[in-house]
Design a protein around this motif. Structure first.
Motif, PDB file in Angstrom:
ATOM      1  N   TRP A   1       1.778  12.876 -11.268  1.00  0.00           N
ATOM      2  CA  TRP A   1       2.658  11.712 -11.209  1.00  0.00           C
ATOM      3  C   TRP A   1       1.903  10.402 -11.420  1.00  0.00           C
ATOM      4  O   TRP A   1       2.478   9.333 -11.334  1.00  0.00           O
ATOM      5  N   GLY A   2       0.572  10.477 -11.698  1.00  0.00           N
ATOM      6  CA  GLY A   2      -0.139   9.271 -12.089  1.00  0.00           C
ATOM      7  C   GLY A   2      -1.465   8.974 -11.425  1.00  0.00           C
ATOM      8  O   GLY A   2      -2.491   8.953 -12.094  1.00  0.00           O
ATOM      9  N   PRO A   3      -1.481   8.742 -10.114  1.00  0.00           N
ATOM     10  CA  PRO A   3      -2.746   8.250  -9.532  1.00  0.00           C
ATOM     11  C   PRO A   3      -3.808   9.327  -9.366  1.00  0.00           C
ATOM     12  O   PRO A   3      -3.506  10.515  -9.287  1.00  0.00           O
ATOM     13  N   ARG A   4      -5.038   8.883  -9.347  1.00  0.00           N
ATOM     14  CA  ARG A   4      -6.154   9.740  -8.942  1.00  0.00           C
ATOM     15  C   ARG A   4      -6.304   9.512  -7.455  1.00  0.00           C
ATOM     16  O   ARG A   4      -6.361   8.364  -6.996  1.00  0.00           O
ATOM     17  N   ASP A   5      -6.350  10.583  -6.660  1.00  0.00           N
ATOM     18  CA  ASP A   5      -6.472  10.414  -5.223  1.00  0.00           C
ATOM     19  C   ASP A   5      -7.188  11.581  -4.565  1.00  0.00           C
ATOM     20  O   ASP A   5      -7.537  12.561  -5.219  1.00  0.00           O
ATOM     21  N   TRP A   6      -7.442  11.440  -3.270  1.00  0.00           N
ATOM     22  CA  TRP A   6      -8.049  12.482  -2.442  1.00  0.00           C
ATOM     23  C   TRP A   6      -7.487  12.351  -1.040  1.00  0.00           C
ATOM     24  O   TRP A   6      -6.800  11.370  -0.727  1.00  0.00           O
ATOM     25  N   ALA A   7      -7.756  13.346  -0.185  1.00  0.00           N
ATOM     26  CA  ALA A   7      -7.188  13.333   1.162  1.00  0.00           C
ATOM     27  C   ALA A   7      -8.183  13.853   2.187  1.00  0.00           C
ATOM     28  O   ALA A   7      -8.986  14.737   1.899  1.00  0.00           O
ATOM     29  N   VAL A   8      -8.102  13.267   3.374  1.00  0.00           N
ATOM     30  CA  VAL A   8      -8.899  13.686   4.531  1.00  0.00           C
ATOM     31  C   VAL A   8      -7.997  13.686   5.759  1.00  0.00           C
ATOM     32  O   VAL A   8      -6.888  13.164   5.734  1.00  0.00           O
ATOM     33  N   ARG A   9      -8.530  14.245   6.813  1.00  0.00           N
ATOM     34  CA  ARG A   9      -7.859  14.226   8.117  1.00  0.00           C
ATOM     35  C   ARG A   9      -8.756  13.416   9.045  1.00  0.00           C
ATOM     36  O   ARG A   9      -9.974  13.631   9.093  1.00  0.00           O
ATOM     37  N   ASP A  10      -8.184  12.454   9.779  1.00  0.00           N
ATOM     38  CA  ASP A  10      -8.998  11.703  10.732  1.00  0.00           C
ATOM     39  C   ASP A  10      -9.276  12.580  11.953  1.00  0.00           C
ATOM     40  O   ASP A  10      -8.739  13.693  12.054  1.00  0.00           O
ATOM     41  N   PRO A  11     -10.122  12.150  12.893  1.00  0.00           N
ATOM     42  CA  PRO A  11     -10.470  13.012  14.029  1.00  0.00           C
ATOM     43  C   PRO A  11      -9.281  13.445  14.889  1.00  0.00           C
ATOM     44  O   PRO A  11      -9.370  14.419  15.630  1.00  0.00           O
ATOM     45  N   SER A  12      -8.159  12.738  14.784  1.00  0.00           N
ATOM     46  CA  SER A  12      -6.962  13.076  15.559  1.00  0.00           C
ATOM     47  C   SER A  12      -5.977  13.924  14.769  1.00  0.00           C
ATOM     48  O   SER A  12      -4.922  14.297  15.280  1.00  0.00           O
ATOM     49  N   GLY A  13      -6.290  14.216  13.522  1.00  0.00           N
ATOM     50  CA  GLY A  13      -5.413  15.050  12.702  1.00  0.00           C
ATOM     51  C   GLY A  13      -4.486  14.281  11.791  1.00  0.00           C
ATOM     52  O   GLY A  13      -3.716  14.891  11.045  1.00  0.00           O
ATOM     53  N   ASN A  14      -4.521  12.942  11.821  1.00  0.00           N
ATOM     54  CA  ASN A  14      -3.685  12.151  10.914  1.00  0.00           C
ATOM     55  C   ASN A  14      -4.171  12.367   9.475  1.00  0.00           C
ATOM     56  O   ASN A  14      -5.356  12.369   9.212  1.00  0.00           O
ATOM     57  N   ILE A  15      -3.219  12.521   8.559  1.00  0.00           N
ATOM     58  CA  ILE A  15      -3.545  12.725   7.147  1.00  0.00           C
ATOM     59  C   ILE A  15      -3.731  11.353   6.494  1.00  0.00           C
ATOM     60  O   ILE A  15      -2.857  10.479   6.584  1.00  0.00           O
ATOM     61  N   ILE A  16      -4.856  11.195   5.832  1.00  0.00           N
ATOM     62  CA  ILE A  16      -5.179   9.963   5.118  1.00  0.00           C
ATOM     63  C   ILE A  16      -5.365  10.309   3.645  1.00  0.00           C
ATOM     64  O   ILE A  16      -6.162  11.181   3.306  1.00  0.00           O
ATOM     65  N   ARG A  17      -4.618   9.631   2.778  1.00  0.00           N
ATOM     66  CA  ARG A  17      -4.780   9.780   1.346  1.00  0.00           C
ATOM     67  C   ARG A  17      -5.359   8.466   0.828  1.00  0.00           C
ATOM     68  O   ARG A  17      -5.014   7.390   1.314  1.00  0.00           O
ATOM     69  N   VAL A  18      -6.254   8.571  -0.151  1.00  0.00           N
ATOM     70  CA  VAL A  18      -6.853   7.381  -0.764  1.00  0.00           C
ATOM     71  C   VAL A  18      -6.622   7.485  -2.262  1.00  0.00           C
ATOM     72  O   VAL A  18      -7.029   8.469  -2.881  1.00  0.00           O
ATOM     73  N   ALA A  19      -5.950   6.471  -2.814  1.00  0.00           N
ATOM     74  CA  ALA A  19      -5.570   6.483  -4.225  1.00  0.00           C
ATOM     75  C   ALA A  19      -6.253   5.355  -4.994  1.00  0.00           C
ATOM     76  O   ALA A  19      -6.565   4.306  -4.426  1.00  0.00           O
ATOM     77  N   GLN A  20      -6.433   5.601  -6.278  1.00  0.00           N
ATOM     78  CA  GLN A  20      -6.986   4.582  -7.168  1.00  0.00           C
ATOM     79  C   GLN A  20      -5.993   3.436  -7.278  1.00  0.00           C
ATOM     80  O   GLN A  20      -4.806   3.663  -7.498  1.00  0.00           O
ATOM     81  N   ALA A  21      -6.480   2.196  -7.117  1.00  0.00           N
ATOM     82  CA  ALA A  21      -5.599   1.019  -7.210  1.00  0.00           C
ATOM     83  C   ALA A  21      -5.205   0.770  -8.657  1.00  0.00           C
ATOM     84  O   ALA A  21      -5.885   1.123  -9.575  1.00  0.00           O
TER      85      ALA A  21
END
Length: 133
Positions: A113-133
């Protein structure tokens, strides 16, 4: 115009969460406020000083006991939602997170769908995605 000033992120443990958002994502601690047995920490981006700040707090901070218990249950289940951050260099940001030993869920990929991104889980289990601006 209206813009976002703070984004609340519920976490299990404040200090390990500070380390994650600081070391893996590059945020800076702006405020560290205690109130009784609870603590709120705000973090901001050094590269975007006027961007919204993150507010880390534990489930029972500022909540009724019942609401705190509910937040705690949702946090443990990993269903509090996810957060999407953006960066100008998604691959460099990923390498920083990997070097900080973040719990990587997905390495950088060009999404259909377009962006380049990746994902991690913080120490509490929250999902964090980081996308190219």
């Amino acid at each position: 115009m209206i813009s976002l000033q703070y984004c609340a992120i519920t976490v299990e443990e404040i200090d390990s969460s500070i380390a994650f958002y600081r070391d893996a994502l590059g945020y800076e601690v702006r405020n560290d406020v205690s109130s009784g047995e609870f603590r709120w920490v705000t973090l901001g981006s050094g590269s975007e000083p006027t961007a919204a700040e993150l507010v880390l707090s534990q489930p029972h901070a500022g909540q009724s006991p019942e609401d705190g218990d509910t937040l705690q249950e949702l946090l443990v289940k990993g269903v509090l939602g996810f957060f999407v951050f953006r960066t100008d260099d998604v691959d460099a940001a990923f390498e920083r997170a990997r070097a900080a030993r973040a719990d990587v869920l997905q390495e950088p990929i060009d999404q259909p769908w377009g962006p380049r991104d990746w994902a991690v889980r913080d120490p509490s289990g929250n999902i964090i995605r980081v996308a190219q601006a």
